[in-house]
Design a protein around this motif. Structure first.
Motif, PDB file in Angstrom:
ATOM      1  N   GLY A  17       0.717  -1.330   0.035  1.00  0.00           N
ATOM      2  CA  GLY A  17      -0.005  -0.088  -0.064  1.00  0.00           C
ATOM      3  C   GLY A  17       0.703   1.209  -0.083  1.00  0.00           C
ATOM      4  O   GLY A  17       1.861   1.348  -0.666  1.00  0.00           O
ATOM      5  N   THR A  18       0.365   2.292   0.896  1.00  0.00           N
ATOM      6  CA  THR A  18       1.229   3.511   0.790  1.00  0.00           C
ATOM      7  C   THR A  18       2.624   3.464   0.883  1.00  0.00           C
ATOM      8  O   THR A  18       3.634   3.901   0.690  1.00  0.00           O
ATOM      9  CB  THR A  18       0.523   4.535   1.702  1.00  0.00           C
ATOM     10  OG1 THR A  18      -0.945   4.531   1.498  1.00  0.00           O
ATOM     11  CG2 THR A  18       1.049   5.865   1.629  1.00  0.00           C
ATOM     12  N   SER A  19       2.725   2.370   2.112  1.00  0.00           N
ATOM     13  CA  SER A  19       4.100   2.180   2.203  1.00  0.00           C
ATOM     14  C   SER A  19       4.354   0.720   3.067  1.00  0.00           C
ATOM     15  O   SER A  19       4.592   0.383   4.131  1.00  0.00           O
ATOM     16  CB  SER A  19       4.342   2.880   3.689  1.00  0.00           C
ATOM     17  OG  SER A  19       5.669   2.890   4.178  1.00  0.00           O
ATOM     18  N   ALA A 112       5.051  -1.473  10.632  1.00  0.00           N
ATOM     19  CA  ALA A 112       3.741  -0.972  10.419  1.00  0.00           C
ATOM     20  C   ALA A 112       3.928   0.462  10.765  1.00  0.00           C
ATOM     21  O   ALA A 112       2.673   0.868  11.270  1.00  0.00           O
ATOM     22  CB  ALA A 112       2.814  -1.874  10.812  1.00  0.00           C
ATOM     23  N   SER A 113       5.092   0.977  10.918  1.00  0.00           N
ATOM     24  CA  SER A 113       5.146   2.346  11.419  1.00  0.00           C
ATOM     25  C   SER A 113       4.278   3.048  12.465  1.00  0.00           C
ATOM     26  O   SER A 113       4.504   2.399  13.609  1.00  0.00           O
ATOM     27  CB  SER A 113       4.722   3.324  10.137  1.00  0.00           C
ATOM     28  OG  SER A 113       5.024   4.582  10.328  1.00  0.00           O
ATOM     29  N   HIS A 114       3.122   3.484  12.396  1.00  0.00           N
ATOM     30  CA  HIS A 114       2.483   4.129  13.572  1.00  0.00           C
ATOM     31  C   HIS A 114       1.415   3.144  13.966  1.00  0.00           C
ATOM     32  O   HIS A 114       0.715   3.607  14.928  1.00  0.00           O
ATOM     33  CB  HIS A 114       1.622   5.369  13.132  1.00  0.00           C
ATOM     34  CG  HIS A 114       0.978   5.291  11.896  1.00  0.00           C
ATOM     35  ND1 HIS A 114       1.454   5.182  10.482  1.00  0.00           N
ATOM     36  CD2 HIS A 114      -0.342   5.301  11.882  1.00  0.00           C
ATOM     37  CE1 HIS A 114       0.593   5.087   9.593  1.00  0.00           C
ATOM     38  NE2 HIS A 114      -0.558   5.160  10.541  1.00  0.00           N
ATOM     39  N   ASN A 115       1.355   2.322  13.180  1.00  0.00           N
ATOM     40  CA  ASN A 115       0.143   1.159  13.895  1.00  0.00           C
ATOM     41  C   ASN A 115       0.689   0.395  14.752  1.00  0.00           C
ATOM     42  O   ASN A 115       1.721   0.099  15.068  1.00  0.00           O
ATOM     43  CB  ASN A 115      -0.016  -0.034  12.642  1.00  0.00           C
ATOM     44  CG  ASN A 115      -0.542   0.815  11.208  1.00  0.00           C
ATOM     45  OD1 ASN A 115      -0.385   1.804  10.918  1.00  0.00           O
ATOM     46  ND2 ASN A 115      -1.259  -0.074  10.397  1.00  0.00           N
ATOM     47  N   GLY A 487      -4.272   3.954   2.875  1.00  0.00           N
ATOM     48  CA  GLY A 487      -3.582   2.962   2.105  1.00  0.00           C
ATOM     49  C   GLY A 487      -2.501   2.126   3.026  1.00  0.00           C
ATOM     50  O   GLY A 487      -1.574   1.417   2.661  1.00  0.00           O
ATOM     51  N   THR A 488      -2.863   2.559   4.462  1.00  0.00           N
ATOM     52  CA  THR A 488      -1.912   1.671   5.533  1.00  0.00           C
ATOM     53  C   THR A 488      -2.718   0.902   6.466  1.00  0.00           C
ATOM     54  O   THR A 488      -2.130   0.136   7.089  1.00  0.00           O
ATOM     55  CB  THR A 488      -1.255   2.496   6.227  1.00  0.00           C
ATOM     56  OG1 THR A 488      -2.014   3.671   6.856  1.00  0.00           O
ATOM     57  CG2 THR A 488      -0.003   3.302   5.306  1.00  0.00           C
ATOM     58  N   GLY A 489      -4.069   1.027   6.377  1.00  0.00           N
ATOM     59  CA  GLY A 489      -4.881   0.231   7.429  1.00  0.00           C
ATOM     60  C   GLY A 489      -5.099  -1.131   7.199  1.00  0.00           C
ATOM     61  O   GLY A 489      -4.465  -1.629   6.123  1.00  0.00           O
TER      62      GLY A 489
HETATM   63  C1  VG1 Z   1      -0.312   7.369   5.914  1.00  0.00           C
HETATM   64  C2  VG1 Z   1       0.111   8.906   5.841  1.00  0.00           C
HETATM   65  C3  VG1 Z   1       0.952   9.289   4.866  1.00  0.00           C
HETATM   66  C4  VG1 Z   1       2.207   8.182   5.152  1.00  0.00           C
HETATM   67  C5  VG1 Z   1       2.053   6.796   5.214  1.00  0.00           C
HETATM   68  C6  VG1 Z   1       3.229   5.982   5.802  1.00  0.00           C
HETATM   69  O1  VG1 Z   1      -0.718   6.823   4.833  1.00  0.00           O
HETATM   70  O2  VG1 Z   1      -1.300   9.478   5.200  1.00  0.00           O
HETATM   71  O3  VG1 Z   1       1.248  10.584   4.718  1.00  0.00           O
HETATM   72  O4  VG1 Z   1       3.254   8.412   4.276  1.00  0.00           O
HETATM   73  O5  VG1 Z   1       1.125   6.828   6.461  1.00  0.00           O
HETATM   74  O6  VG1 Z   1       3.664   6.643   7.109  1.00  0.00           O
HETATM   75  P1  VG1 Z   1      -2.249   6.608   4.525  1.00  0.00           P
HETATM   76  O7  VG1 Z   1      -2.258   5.784   3.245  1.00  0.00           O
HETATM   77  O8  VG1 Z   1      -2.732   5.779   5.807  1.00  0.00           O
HETATM   78  O9  VG1 Z   1      -2.848   7.836   4.539  1.00  0.00           O
HETATM   79  V1  VG1 Z   1       4.564   5.781   8.220  1.00  0.00           V
HETATM   80  O10 VG1 Z   1       5.446   6.633   9.011  1.00  0.00           O
HETATM   81  O11 VG1 Z   1       3.104   5.006   8.855  1.00  0.00           O
HETATM   82  O12 VG1 Z   1       5.510   4.592   7.165  1.00  0.00           O
END
Ligand code: VG1
Ligand code: CO
Length: 543
Positions: A17-19, A112-115, A487-489
């Motif tokens: 997804g996003t990351s 999973a970063s902030h998750n 895109g991170t959920g």
């Molecule tokens: C979220 C943020 C986005 C960030 C991504 C990864 O994505 O909105 O700005 O780049 O997390 O950050 P999304 O698709 O859930 O909006 V990290 O620090 O969680 O790797």
């Protein structure tokens, strides 16, 4: 030690997804799940044979075991060498730095970063390119395609590698170098910033408080802020990385870092407060009595970066993700440098940074960074702020007030509706997209719509195109509403609504953001029918 070939079958849903790929930890721990994805990474990047990689993660539950699996798979795939952070720990920016400094063929980051983390929470795997940045969509598409046709993967039959001490060992034919996760990163920061000036500021009684939220930045912040810059012991709190981040979300925002906010708004507040996220790439900045929105932070950093040695020559350009407030655009205009607007996610900044088109980048979600690595960097933002404060010797609140007087203020907030039924969220976005053409010129909740579109981005460097990156509704007078699905959920869909109002009247720069944004918030609901479509009365999280 022998290499074994394990028969497997494609597993659905391994689409980054996003990351990177984020799923429930239990899903990642399921049969073949991690292995299939790692094998797909090797295939997506054209094989691992003879290559060198960096490996590390944010220390969440399963980080250590996943690292051992990846090492055995790298060895079986013929990799020459893997550079691993001690105990398999590396912050995301530190991993990006190692990839670049050591000239490796990329790296795998476990986060999973902030998750939240833990057996019932989230896990993630991300591949970064030789430039140190997240794989672009072209590569993640190839990885995803490989997950859909996999029938076997190779893994070395071996015991765990001891990752507890720096040094070089072997795993089969492959070299494993365990490195101190902090050292190279600390060196990079010392080159970018005037550590002597920050040391002097702190020695003069300036009080810093850093909340590592039980995540990976703890060791970095202790080494740099306390050991190197002289902040008294205890200035860094929650500094030991825990597999479940102490049970919270390691998300540096006023909701999840509320202890820090309470401290900074109290009578005994230190001069400067900050927090970072699970993998150390996000940051929250708080002055005494004042929270700095990430979008404002990016703008202030852009306006003042030249005060730090690493940026003394000025900025080539700035870039922000589309939903990020346009505060930084106003700074770029004043500086006479270009401002780029990219889709959400750091992978879209890579080409701009590589091509020297932008020096500073940022996102409203508390990510700021520069061309020193190819990831956002939480501690870097904290140090740049401290360097600026060491030069200007003014409180954070005064710096912001002056910034708004000069550039105007982009009031900003984000509303998240979490775990919404995916079909309903999709219908809301499709409904909006279908009505875009009829919105301009209409009046909603007292505001007039100036323009509306479905954001698409063409990369100015390689011409690649990314469509459906969120819906933008521009309002007359400089306000804006953006609707986007996260895109991170890992559960259902998360609807993000980004709200912005521009104010240039000097008498209206100190309003309560909620009051300043009330008309835009009302318009956002009126346009999309958020309450009716999601069945939610109010957002789950407001930042
Ligand atoms: C979220 C943020 C986005 C960030 C991504 C990864 O994505 O909105 O700005 O780049 O997390 O950050 P999304 O698709 O859930 O909006 V990290 O620090 O969680 O790797
Ligand atoms: Co992060």
């Amino acid at each position: 030690m022998s290499i074994i070939t394990v028969g497997t079958a494609p597993i659905e849903g391994q689409k980054p997804g996003t990351s990177g790929l984020r799923k429930k930890t239990r899903v990642f721990m399921g049969p073949h799940y991690l292995e299939n994805f790692v094998a797909a990474i090797w295939e997506g990047i054209g094989g691992a044979e003879g290559r060198t990689f960096v490996l590390g993660g944010d220390g969440r539950y399963f980080n250590d075991r996943a690292a051992q699996v990846i090492l055995r798979m790298a060895a079986a795939a013929g990799a020459r060498k893997v550079i691993v952070g001690q105990n398999a720990l590396l912050s995301t920016p530190a991993a990006s730095n190692l990839i670049r400094q050591r000239g490796t063929d990329g790296g795998i980051i476990l986060s999973a970063s902030h998750n939240p983390g833990g057996p019932e929470e989230d896990f993630g795997v991300k591949f970064n390119m030789p430039n140190g940045g997240p794989a672009p969509e072209e590569v993640t598409d190839r990885i995803f395609a490989a997950t859909k046709r996999i029938s076997a993967y190779r893994i070395l039959e071996a015991q765990d590698v001891d990752l507890s001490r720096p040094g070089v060992t072997r795993l089969g034919e492959m070299e494993v170098e365990v490195v101190d996760p902090v050292e190279a990163y600390r060196g990079l920061m010392a080159r970018l910033f005037d550590f002597a000036a920050i040391r002097e500021l702190i020695a003069g009684g300036f009080r810093v408080h850093f909340d590592a939220m039980h995540a990976v930045t703890g060791p970095y912040a202790k080494a740099i802020l306390e050991d190197e810059l002289g902040a008294p012991p205890g200035s860094v709190v929650n500094a030991r990385p825990l597999p479940d981040f102490g049970g919270g979300h390691p998300d540096p925002n006023p909701v999840w870092a509320k202890d820090l906010i309470a401290l900074m708004m109290g009578a005994e507040a230190p001069d400067f407060g900050a927090a970072s996220d699970g993998d150390g790439d996000r940051n929250m900045i708080v002055g005494r009595g004042i929270y700095v929105t990430p979008s404002d932070s990016l703008a202030v950093l852009a306006a003042n970066a030249h005060l730090a040695p690493g940026y003394a020559g000025g900025l080539k350009g700035v870039a922000r993700s589309m939903p990020t407030s346009r505060a930084v655009d106003r700074v770029a205009e004043a500086l006479g440098i270009p401002a780029y607007e990219t889709p959400t996610g750091w992978k879209f900044f890579g080409n701009l940074l590589d091509a020297g088109l932008a020096t500073l980048c940022g996102e409203e979600s508390a990510g700021t960074g520069s061309d020193h690595v190819r990831e956002k960097d939480g501690l870097w933002a904290v140090l740049l702020w401290l360097n600026i404060l060491a030069v200007r010797r003014e409180p954070v609140a005064a710096i912001l007030a002056e910034h708004w007087r000069r550039f105007g203020r982009n009031y900003y907030t984000r509303h998240d509706y979490e775990a919404v039924d995916a079909a309903r969220a999709g219908a809301l976005m499709e409904g909006l997209a279908a009505r875009l053409g009829s919105l301009p010129g209409t009046e909603v909740a007292g505001l007039r719509v100036a323009a509306a579109d479905d954001f698409a981005y063409t990369d100015p460097v390689d011409g690649s195109r990314s469509e459906h990156q969120g819906i933008r509704v521009e309002l007359e007078g400089g306000g804006r509403i953006v609707y986007r699905l996260s895109g991170t959920g890992t559960v259902g869909a998360t609807l993000r609504v980004y709200l912005e109002a521009l104010e240039t009247d000097p008498a209206r720069l100190g309003l309560d953001p909620a009051a300043a944004l009330a008309p835009v918030i009302a318009a956002a609901d009126a346009i999309a029918g958020i309450r009716a479509q999601t069945g939610r009365e109010r957002p789950d999280v407001t930042t």
